[in-house]
Every structure is written in C-alpha cells, then in structure tokens.
Design a protein around this motif. Structure first.
Motif, PDB file in Angstrom:
ATOM      1  N   ARG A 267       0.847  -1.303  -0.169  1.00 18.33           N
ATOM      2  CA  ARG A 267      -0.076  -0.330  -0.116  1.00 18.33           C
ATOM      3  C   ARG A 267       1.166   0.779   0.285  1.00 18.33           C
ATOM      4  NH1 ARG A 267      -2.902  -1.166   4.197  1.00 18.33           N
ATOM      5  NH2 ARG A 267      -1.299   0.328   5.612  1.00 18.33           N
ATOM      6  N   GLU A 268       1.944   1.408   1.042  1.00 18.21           N
ATOM      7  CA  GLU A 268       2.649   2.408   0.659  1.00 18.21           C
ATOM      8  C   GLU A 268       3.089   3.365  -0.220  1.00 18.21           C
ATOM      9  OE1 GLU A 268       2.529   4.433   2.975  1.00 18.21           O
ATOM     10  OE2 GLU A 268       0.789   3.661   4.101  1.00 18.21           O
ATOM     11  N   PHE A 269       4.212   1.659  -1.124  1.00 19.78           N
ATOM     12  CA  PHE A 269       5.064   1.453  -1.840  1.00 19.78           C
ATOM     13  C   PHE A 269       4.165   2.040  -2.862  1.00 19.78           C
ATOM     14  CE2 PHE A 269       6.763  -1.039  -5.707  1.00 19.78           C
ATOM     15  CZ  PHE A 269       7.559  -0.124  -5.570  1.00 19.78           C
ATOM     16  N   LEU A 270       2.592   1.408  -3.452  1.00 20.90           N
ATOM     17  CA  LEU A 270       2.194   2.191  -4.276  1.00 20.90           C
ATOM     18  C   LEU A 270       1.765   3.556  -4.382  1.00 20.90           C
ATOM     19  CD1 LEU A 270      -0.246  -1.515  -5.137  1.00 20.90           C
ATOM     20  CD2 LEU A 270       1.567  -0.192  -6.730  1.00 20.90           C
ATOM     21  N   MET A 271       1.018   4.570  -3.394  1.00 24.59           N
ATOM     22  CA  MET A 271       0.837   5.104  -3.340  1.00 24.59           C
ATOM     23  C   MET A 271       2.184   6.078  -3.429  1.00 24.59           C
ATOM     24  SD  MET A 271      -1.473   4.911   0.327  1.00 24.59           S
ATOM     25  CE  MET A 271      -1.355   7.085   0.626  1.00 24.59           C
ATOM     26  N   SER A 272       3.615   6.366  -2.452  1.00 26.33           N
ATOM     27  CA  SER A 272       4.664   6.772  -3.047  1.00 26.33           C
ATOM     28  C   SER A 272       4.251   7.129  -4.549  1.00 26.33           C
ATOM     29  CB  SER A 272       5.045   6.337  -2.171  1.00 26.33           C
ATOM     30  OG  SER A 272       6.045   4.972  -3.093  1.00 26.33           O
ATOM     31  N   ARG A 273       4.555   5.823  -4.994  1.00 32.93           N
ATOM     32  CA  ARG A 273       4.443   5.692  -6.631  1.00 32.93           C
ATOM     33  C   ARG A 273       3.868   7.046  -7.652  1.00 32.93           C
ATOM     34  NH1 ARG A 273       9.846   5.123  -6.183  1.00 32.93           N
ATOM     35  NH2 ARG A 273       8.829   5.562  -4.203  1.00 32.93           N
ATOM     36  N   ARG A 274       2.691   6.899  -7.106  1.00 36.61           N
ATOM     37  CA  ARG A 274       1.250   7.610  -7.800  1.00 36.61           C
ATOM     38  C   ARG A 274       1.805   9.293  -7.908  1.00 36.61           C
ATOM     39  NH1 ARG A 274      -3.314   8.247  -5.554  1.00 36.61           N
ATOM     40  NH2 ARG A 274      -3.303   7.037  -3.986  1.00 36.61           N
ATOM     41  N   ALA A 275       1.820   9.608  -6.312  1.00 30.92           N
ATOM     42  CA  ALA A 275       1.971  10.929  -5.700  1.00 30.92           C
ATOM     43  C   ALA A 275       3.308  11.273  -6.329  1.00 30.92           C
ATOM     44  CB  ALA A 275       2.975  10.619  -4.848  1.00 30.92           C
ATOM     45  N   ARG A 276       4.510  10.792  -6.713  1.00 26.27           N
ATOM     46  CA  ARG A 276       5.078  11.655  -7.922  1.00 26.27           C
ATOM     47  C   ARG A 276       5.167  11.131  -9.474  1.00 26.27           C
ATOM     48  NH1 ARG A 276      10.095   6.345  -8.616  1.00 26.27           N
ATOM     49  NH2 ARG A 276       8.786   5.378 -10.183  1.00 26.27           N
ATOM     50  N   ILE A 277       3.680  11.197  -9.699  1.00 30.76           N
ATOM     51  CA  ILE A 277       3.313  11.374 -11.421  1.00 30.76           C
ATOM     52  C   ILE A 277       2.206  12.488 -11.318  1.00 30.76           C
ATOM     53  CG2 ILE A 277       2.785  10.098 -13.137  1.00 30.76           C
ATOM     54  CD1 ILE A 277       4.076   7.775 -12.527  1.00 30.76           C
ATOM     55  N   SER A 278       2.632  13.616 -11.846  1.00 32.90           N
ATOM     56  CA  SER A 278       1.559  14.608 -12.146  1.00 32.90           C
ATOM     57  C   SER A 278       0.524  13.953 -12.943  1.00 32.90           C
ATOM     58  CB  SER A 278       2.135  15.280 -12.347  1.00 32.90           C
ATOM     59  OG  SER A 278       3.180  15.903 -14.023  1.00 32.90           O
ATOM     60  N   PRO A 279      -0.871  14.717 -12.927  1.00 29.48           N
ATOM     61  CA  PRO A 279      -1.919  13.858 -14.512  1.00 29.48           C
ATOM     62  C   PRO A 279      -0.739  14.381 -15.774  1.00 29.48           C
ATOM     63  CG  PRO A 279      -2.694  14.864 -12.085  1.00 29.48           C
ATOM     64  CD  PRO A 279      -1.147  15.340 -12.182  1.00 29.48           C
ATOM     65  N   ALA A 280      -0.365  15.401 -16.306  1.00 24.92           N
ATOM     66  CA  ALA A 280      -0.025  15.719 -17.097  1.00 24.92           C
ATOM     67  C   ALA A 280       1.231  15.004 -17.632  1.00 24.92           C
ATOM     68  CB  ALA A 280       1.045  17.532 -16.685  1.00 24.92           C
ATOM     69  N   GLU A 281       2.066  14.597 -16.828  1.00 25.27           N
ATOM     70  CA  GLU A 281       3.624  13.589 -16.662  1.00 25.27           C
ATOM     71  C   GLU A 281       2.400  12.334 -17.555  1.00 25.27           C
ATOM     72  OE1 GLU A 281       6.742  14.484 -14.223  1.00 25.27           O
ATOM     73  OE2 GLU A 281       5.190  12.927 -13.154  1.00 25.27           O
ATOM     74  N   ALA A 282       1.559  11.658 -17.317  1.00 23.87           N
ATOM     75  CA  ALA A 282       0.775  10.442 -17.110  1.00 23.87           C
ATOM     76  C   ALA A 282      -0.090  10.575 -18.679  1.00 23.87           C
ATOM     77  CB  ALA A 282       0.095  10.169 -16.533  1.00 23.87           C
ATOM     78  N   GLY A 283      -0.137  12.462 -19.347  1.00 22.16           N
ATOM     79  CA  GLY A 283      -1.223  12.488 -20.243  1.00 22.16           C
ATOM     80  C   GLY A 283      -2.022  12.794 -19.615  1.00 22.16           C
ATOM     81  N   LEU A 284      -2.713  12.934 -18.623  1.00 23.92           N
ATOM     82  CA  LEU A 284      -4.095  14.083 -18.224  1.00 23.92           C
ATOM     83  C   LEU A 284      -4.259  15.317 -18.593  1.00 23.92           C
ATOM     84  CD1 LEU A 284      -4.530  10.665 -16.155  1.00 23.92           C
ATOM     85  CD2 LEU A 284      -5.374  10.917 -18.453  1.00 23.92           C
TER      86      LEU A 284
END
Length: 292
Positions: free
Chosen positions: A15-32
């Motif tokens: 849980r902590e790992f996935l939350m930390s990986r989500r937090a470092r990617i902005s919507p713009a970086e993901a194409g959103l």
C-alpha cells in the motif's frame, strides 16, 4: 514471525509503495488534463491509475489496500508502466504482490556508466587478472594481467568458455584444466537454463559441440552448478607456476554482466610473480606481448 503477521506487513508495504509511486507522477506527465483544479494530494488518483492501466477502479483500490486478490504478470506490468517503475521497482512490486519477480534487466541509462566503472574496477585489481563477461560468456573487458597470464587477446574468439576449450595458449598454460572442465560446463549449463528460450546460448553450445568433442561429452552429462569460485593453476612461460582463486560475481545493476576476479593464493609466490609481470622489467621479459 507468524505467517499472518508477515502477510500483513507485506500488504502494508505494498500500500505505501504504490501510494508513493502514484504521488510522484503528475496528471500532465501521465498525459491527463489536470483541469486546473488544485488537488488535495499530489500525483495521480487511484481511479486514474486504473484507467491508464486498463483495470477496474475497484480492483486497483483493492490492490493498493493489500487485499487478497488474484493478480497476473500482465496486470502488474500495466500498473508498473503507468507508475513508470524502473526494473528494480517492478521486481519489488511483484514480490509485494506475492508473485515471483521477473528476471532482472539492466537499466539502459546505467549501461554506459556501469561499463566505465567496471573498467576502473578491473584496472584497480592490477596486478591480478580480472575480466568482465556477459551472459553468454563473451569477454567484454579485461585488464593487462588477464592478457599476460590468461592469454586474453584480440586474436581469439573472446568467449570465455569457447576459448577454455579451443585456445591452444590457454590449454598449454592451464595445469588445472582437466579438473575444472566439468565445473565450467556445469556452470554454463546453469546460465543457459536461466534463459531456456534464448537462442544466443544455443548458438554458443552448437559452436562448442562442433569444435570440441570434450565439451560435447561433458555437456551430455547434464551437470548443473551455480557460478562461484574455482581454483586455477597456471604455468606461465616466464614466471612458472601461478595459483589463483577465480571468483565470479554478479552485479544487480547489470545482471547481464559478471565480474571475474583472480585472487592469488599463498602458494608458489604467486602475488610477487604477478607484481613482477606487471612491472616495466616484467613486461620487457614476457614471452608474449601484453594485450588489453
């Protein structure tokens, strides 16, 4: 520690790992589109990761909550792609999800820096022999001592196991050849079995079978050993007997490469002989020119 407690710890770390990986990617970086709205938390939302990975929002929420759900390598790879996990992080995700991690891979952006660092490593190992080989036992780098003692040079195949069986210079010097041949083949078979569908290994085996009846006979025994340490005794044409312990070491950052270091044993005055061979006087007196 009880099994239930171990599982709870692993799910908490997932849980902590996935939350930390989500937090470092902005919507713009993901194409959103970010919509210009201020977010309560940085990075992607769970439902956004689910959409981009092609999985259900509830399923991804359960994954991040560490619930006991069914996962597949394909789905985990989709999540890893969306979260832009590097190879080490992807393997960590597999382990936390309770699956066997994929085979380690070299990070493309680290390959050049690692090779430069490995060159410094084997040069610093002088006056003792050292070399770097890839998964197929192709020699990638070697230092001057490996050239003068082991006979590594441009005029041979530059494949460690092929030259072990076919290079006349190495065969004439290797007093321990008969004792080590079975081990060398068994270790190469272990490397082949780690990638059973890799045609590169099959090509090396086919070339060796055609070139060496000794290899063909040993290969049919189907012995398997993990790479480790081998005692080597060499009869150098200038200084005579040399006794080593050859150690093969894998590199997590470059799983496609292995470092082979030859450590002199306390026999036959090996260390002093190697120091002399690396000196200007020793280089002048060597029967064969030093390559490198």
């Amino acid at each position: 520690m009880p099994v239930d407690e171990l599982k709870a710890r692993r799910r908490s770390e997932l849980r902590e790992f996935l939350m930390s990986r989500r937090a470092r990617i902005s919507p713009a970086e993901a194409g959103l589109p970010d919509g210009g709205a201020r977010r309560r938390t940085p990075g992607l939302r769970r439902e956004e990761v689910a959409v981009l990975a092609g999985v259900g929002a509830s399923w991804y929420q359960w994954l991040e909550q560490g619930r006991d759900i069914s996962v597949s390598p394909q789905v985990l790879d989709s999540v890893a792609r969306v979260l832009r996990l590097n190879n080490a992080e992807r393997r960590h995700l597999y382990a936390l999800a309770g699956m066997n991690p994929p085979v380690p891979e070299a990070e493309p952006d680290k390959q050049r820096d690692m090779c430069e660092g490995l060159r410094r490593l084997i040069d610093a190992w002088m006056p003792y022999p050292a070399h770097i080989m890839d998964s197929y036992y192709n020699c990638v780098l070697y230092n001057d001592a490996a050239a003068s003692v082991l006979g590594m040079r441009p005029g041979i195949t530059q494949n460690c196991i092929i030259d072990f069986f076919t290079d006349p210079m190495y065969r004439s010097r290797a007093l321990s050849w008969e004792r080590n041949a079975r081990t060398v083949v068994a270790q190469f078979r272990a490397a082949c079995l780690a990638s059973p569908d890799d045609e590169g290994f099959q090509e090396v085996v086919a070339e060796l079978k055609a070139a060496s009846a000794e290899f063909a006979e040993l290969w049919e025994r189907r012995d398997i050993e993990e790479a480790g340490q081998i005692r080597k005794e060499m009869d150098h044409p200038v200084v005579g007997l040399l006794c080593f312990e050859s150690s093969v070491m894998k590199l997590p950052a470059r799983p496609d490469l292995a470092v082979v270091l030859h450590t002199p044993l306390n026999e036959a005055d090996t260390a002093a002989k190697l120091e002399w061979l690396a000196s200007p006087e020793g280089r002048r007196g060597a029967m064969y020119p030093v390559a490198g």
